[in-house]
Design a protein around this motif. Structure first.
Motif, mmCIF file in Angstrom:
data_model
loop_
_atom_site.group_PDB
_atom_site.id
_atom_site.type_symbol
_atom_site.label_atom_id
_atom_site.label_comp_id
_atom_site.label_asym_id
_atom_site.label_seq_id
_atom_site.Cartn_x
_atom_site.Cartn_y
_atom_site.Cartn_z
ATOM 1 N N ALA A 103 1.452 -1.335 -0.354
ATOM 2 C CA ALA A 103 0.133 -0.037 -0.197
ATOM 3 C C ALA A 103 0.900 1.022 -0.060
ATOM 4 C CB ALA A 103 -0.865 -0.278 1.308
ATOM 5 N N HIS A 104 2.229 1.379 -0.068
ATOM 6 C CA HIS A 104 2.704 2.166 0.059
ATOM 7 C C HIS A 104 4.911 2.101 -0.838
ATOM 8 C CE1 HIS A 104 4.215 6.536 1.342
ATOM 9 N NE2 HIS A 104 4.980 5.898 0.910
ATOM 10 N N ALA A 105 4.319 2.385 -2.463
ATOM 11 C CA ALA A 105 4.686 1.742 -3.179
ATOM 12 C C ALA A 105 5.889 3.053 -4.033
ATOM 13 C CB ALA A 105 5.253 0.518 -3.922
ATOM 14 N N HIS A 106 6.504 3.115 -4.742
ATOM 15 C CA HIS A 106 7.061 3.742 -5.302
ATOM 16 C C HIS A 106 8.136 3.097 -6.844
ATOM 17 C CE1 HIS A 106 6.437 7.076 -3.270
ATOM 18 N NE2 HIS A 106 7.224 6.435 -1.637
ATOM 19 N N LEU A 107 7.522 2.658 -8.674
ATOM 20 C CA LEU A 107 8.173 2.491 -9.193
ATOM 21 C C LEU A 107 9.037 3.240 -10.048
ATOM 22 C CD1 LEU A 107 7.834 0.368 -11.389
ATOM 23 C CD2 LEU A 107 5.899 1.576 -12.810
ATOM 24 N N GLU A 136 0.692 2.246 -6.476
ATOM 25 C CA GLU A 136 2.085 3.562 -6.225
ATOM 26 C C GLU A 136 2.264 5.225 -5.996
ATOM 27 O OE1 GLU A 136 4.911 4.834 -8.727
ATOM 28 O OE2 GLU A 136 4.049 5.438 -7.267
ATOM 29 N N VAL A 137 2.041 5.359 -4.832
ATOM 30 C CA VAL A 137 2.135 7.475 -4.464
ATOM 31 C C VAL A 137 3.562 7.533 -3.906
ATOM 32 C CG1 VAL A 137 0.997 6.203 -2.229
ATOM 33 C CG2 VAL A 137 3.403 5.667 -1.895
ATOM 34 N N GLY A 138 3.220 8.389 -5.818
ATOM 35 C CA GLY A 138 4.294 9.092 -6.243
ATOM 36 C C GLY A 138 5.443 8.756 -6.980
ATOM 37 N N VAL A 195 -5.214 10.453 -4.729
ATOM 38 C CA VAL A 195 -3.897 11.376 -4.310
ATOM 39 C C VAL A 195 -3.186 10.712 -3.485
ATOM 40 C CG1 VAL A 195 -5.000 12.935 -3.557
ATOM 41 C CG2 VAL A 195 -3.554 14.234 -4.979
ATOM 42 N N LYS A 196 -1.793 11.174 -3.202
ATOM 43 C CA LYS A 196 -0.896 11.389 -2.405
ATOM 44 C C LYS A 196 -0.485 13.051 -1.987
ATOM 45 C CE LYS A 196 2.859 9.887 -0.033
ATOM 46 N NZ LYS A 196 4.585 9.749 -1.041
ATOM 47 N N LEU A 197 -0.516 13.330 0.001
ATOM 48 C CA LEU A 197 -0.625 14.828 -0.267
ATOM 49 C C LEU A 197 0.832 14.835 0.485
ATOM 50 C CD1 LEU A 197 -4.034 15.883 1.726
ATOM 51 C CD2 LEU A 197 -2.855 15.943 -0.906
ATOM 52 N N GLU A 242 0.349 7.888 5.949
ATOM 53 C CA GLU A 242 1.362 6.828 5.527
ATOM 54 C C GLU A 242 2.105 7.457 6.331
ATOM 55 O OE1 GLU A 242 1.208 5.159 2.534
ATOM 56 O OE2 GLU A 242 -1.226 5.755 3.463
ATOM 57 N N HIS A 243 3.188 6.146 7.072
ATOM 58 C CA HIS A 243 4.129 6.590 7.614
ATOM 59 C C HIS A 243 4.001 6.191 9.351
ATOM 60 C CE1 HIS A 243 6.246 6.541 4.023
ATOM 61 N NE2 HIS A 243 6.012 7.495 3.733
ATOM 62 N N TRP A 244 4.020 7.809 9.839
ATOM 63 C CA TRP A 244 4.316 8.314 10.968
ATOM 64 C C TRP A 244 3.751 9.598 12.065
ATOM 65 C CZ3 TRP A 244 7.718 9.177 14.840
ATOM 66 C CH2 TRP A 244 8.918 9.346 14.198
ATOM 67 N N ASP A 382 5.988 -0.733 2.663
ATOM 68 C CA ASP A 382 7.236 -0.408 2.623
ATOM 69 C C ASP A 382 7.945 0.074 1.801
ATOM 70 O OD1 ASP A 382 7.656 -0.869 -0.209
ATOM 71 O OD2 ASP A 382 8.526 -3.535 -0.189
ATOM 72 N N ASP A 383 7.806 1.610 1.378
ATOM 73 C CA ASP A 383 8.656 2.777 0.664
ATOM 74 C C ASP A 383 9.892 1.994 0.565
ATOM 75 O OD1 ASP A 383 8.498 5.642 0.399
ATOM 76 O OD2 ASP A 383 8.812 6.055 2.420
ATOM 77 N N ALA A 384 9.850 1.463 -0.617
ATOM 78 C CA ALA A 384 11.148 0.611 -0.804
ATOM 79 C C ALA A 384 11.473 1.655 -1.923
ATOM 80 C CB ALA A 384 11.471 -0.495 -1.265
HETATM 81 ZN ZN LIG Z 1 6.836 7.493 -0.058
#
Ligand SMILES: [Zn+2]
Length: 504
Positions: A103-107, A136-138, A195-197, A242-244, A382-384
């Motif tokens: 749920a939190h990925a970047h291609l 894909e969040v950004g 959308v990702k803020l 997202e995150h904390w 994972d925001d990898a």
């Molecule tokens: Zn991220």
């Protein structure tokens, strides 16, 4: 039960559980067939319910059409008939889960201009780790991500399903409410899913969220240490935090963390060092009311515990076993501490910093447990591609950190499947092993309830029949009814890496 019936049932169960006659046959990597049956599977579904099996799972085209129990009771009632299939996978002794959702990925096709040779490396690492859907969040390019999403949907490329959540804040930055609304409308007409803020002022956030709700786009918010915090997400109706950051910030009695006088937010070392001392400033009673309010407002939480792990244990992060064969040289370069690369803030990182971060994690994990107990939805991402986390592997590490937080393994699998589907608004199509749902499934060599490490691409070491073996990870990764062999995907990743290393 009379004796004769008992014996008959026992004989049927033995036949059902035997691998004889149920060998994997006819399955071709990357080729969807009209009717695929997974036999003798033990299922862990995406809704937190206990494991059950053996079952046969029937996939027709891209849809799960039947889940047939083969247990003694079902057989005794005559409810079980072995369904026929064109091809079959023998899942005897294996566990079948819904395909994992990140749920939190970047291609990424490159890291700060250093090429990863296109998207194939990233996409195949996701699949090899059992990920069949990403949010894909950004992305590097809004049109690019939509193109990849469409090609994946048509089965033209080897890739998970993609949901596109572009960044609101991209040049030219929306400066006010009107520009924020226009940007949201543009995303809607470009076919985005959400959308990702991040880094938004309160007035821009309020307008963007309002417009997003009107046009039906979901909102992921990476709250920074900024003007807004979780109270704004609660008020404006964010889909997921997202995150904390933003959650402990909303529970600090003085409304702002007590930074040292020379603190500078744009200095990443300052930022990450003092982030490690943030949770300790949250007042437990205020934090409780923040969490309760998030639950009432239906704001989910995707914590990405994995992406901060280097802060509490730098050496662990820098020495992960999959780096040896699968770390692309461009990622390796990017992960080296350098103030010019986002997240590479570790020059001068001290043991004292790590100790603060360990405490920080403890409070954070307890808050996550409280949030779920209160009824909150916890997702999994994972925001990898940043801070030593590799695509795919990061999500399995995230699951291990959910275990460290104390979550029941059944709930952890739910976080990464059913809950993530809900965050995407896809809970009626994705995230379950259930008739009528899309055929996104993984056949795992081993029991992830016993050891999450069996989910890592390339598996883990295990004792079987008195011998040490290397398990196979997700042996089959089925996305949209298309079966991919996990070890084969990983060999293809290694070939990409070998070639890139040789070219250096
Ligand atoms: Zn991220």
């Amino acid at each position: 039960m009379e004796v004769s019936r008992f014996l008959r049932v026992a004989a049927l169960v033995t036949a059902a559980a035997s691998p004889l006659g149920a060998q994997t046959r006819g399955v071709t990597h990357g080729v969807r067939t009209a009717r695929l049956v997974i036999r003798n599977a033990t299922i862990v579904d995406g809704n937190g319910t206990p494991a059950r099996g053996p079952v046969d799972i029937v996939i027709e085209g891209n849809t799960i059409t039947a889940v047939v129990p083969l247990d003694a009771v079902a057989l005794g009632r005559g409810e079980s008939r072995r369904p026929a299939g064109d091809v079959q996978i023998d899942a005897t002794g294996k566990y079948v889960l819904p395909g994992l959702i990140d749920a939190h990925a970047h291609l990424q096709s490159n890291r700060s201009g250093h090429s990863l040779g296109g998207y194939e490396y990233n996409l195949k690492l996701w699949l090899a780790n059992g990920i069949t859907t990403v949010r894909e969040v950004g992305s590097e390019s809004d049109t690019g991500i939509v193109a990849v999403r469409e090609r994946s949907a048509k089965g033209e490329i080897v890739a998970p399903r993609i949901f596109a959540y572009p960044m609101l804040n991209q040049a030219p930055m929306p400066r006010n409410a009107a520009e924020a609304r226009a940007r949201i409308q543009r995303f809607k007409s470009a076919g985005m899913d959400g959308v990702k803020l991040t880094g938004v002022e309160r007035d821009v956030m309020a307008a963007a969220e309002d417009e997003a709700h009107k046009v039906g786009l979901r909102v992921a918010h990476h709250v920074g240490v900024e003007e807004t915090n979780a109270w704004d997400d609660i008020r404006f109706g964010t889909t997921s935090i997202e995150h904390w950051y933003g959650i402990p910030d909303a529970a600090i009695p003085d409304m702002r963390q007590h930074f040292p006088a020379n603190y500078n937010y744009l200095n990443e070392t300052d930022r990450f060092r003092w982030a490690g001392r943030l949770w300790r400033e949250a007042d437990p009673k205020l934090l409780d009311s923040v969490l309760v309010s998030m639950v009432h407002a239906n704001v989910a939480w995707v914590p990405t515990l994995d992406i901060y792990e280097a802060s509490r244990d730098l050496q662990r992060a820098q020495n992960q076993p999959w780096f040896k064969d699968y770390l692309h040289p461009s990622l390796e370069w990017y992960f080296k501490p350098d103030p010019a690369n986002h997240g590479s803030y570790f020059i001068g990182w001290s043991s004292a910093d790590e100790v603060f971060w360990k405490e920080n994690y403890g409070i954070w994990m307890a808050a996550l447990r409280d949030f779920e107990r209160l009824g909150g939805t916890i997702g999994c991402g994972d925001d990898a591609g940043f801070i030593y986390q590799m695509y795919g592997y990061g999500l399995i590490r995230e699951m291990e950190l959910h275990a460290e937080a104390g979550f029941n393994p059944l709930k952890i699998i739910q976080h990464c499947t059913g809950n993530n589907a809900k965050i995407l608004g896809q809970e009626e199509r994705l995230g379950r092993v259930r008739a009528g749902w899309l055929a996104d499934l993984i056949v795992v060599d081993g029991n992830p309830l016993e050891d999450i490490k069996v989910l890592y691409a390339g598996g883990t070491s295990a004792m079987r029949d008195g011998k040490e073996v290397r398990t196979l990870g997700s042996e089959w990764v089925i996305k949209d009814g298309i079966p991919y062999n996990g070890p084969q995907l990983l060999r293809e990743v290694k070939a990409i890496v070998d070639k890139a290393r040789a070219a250096k």
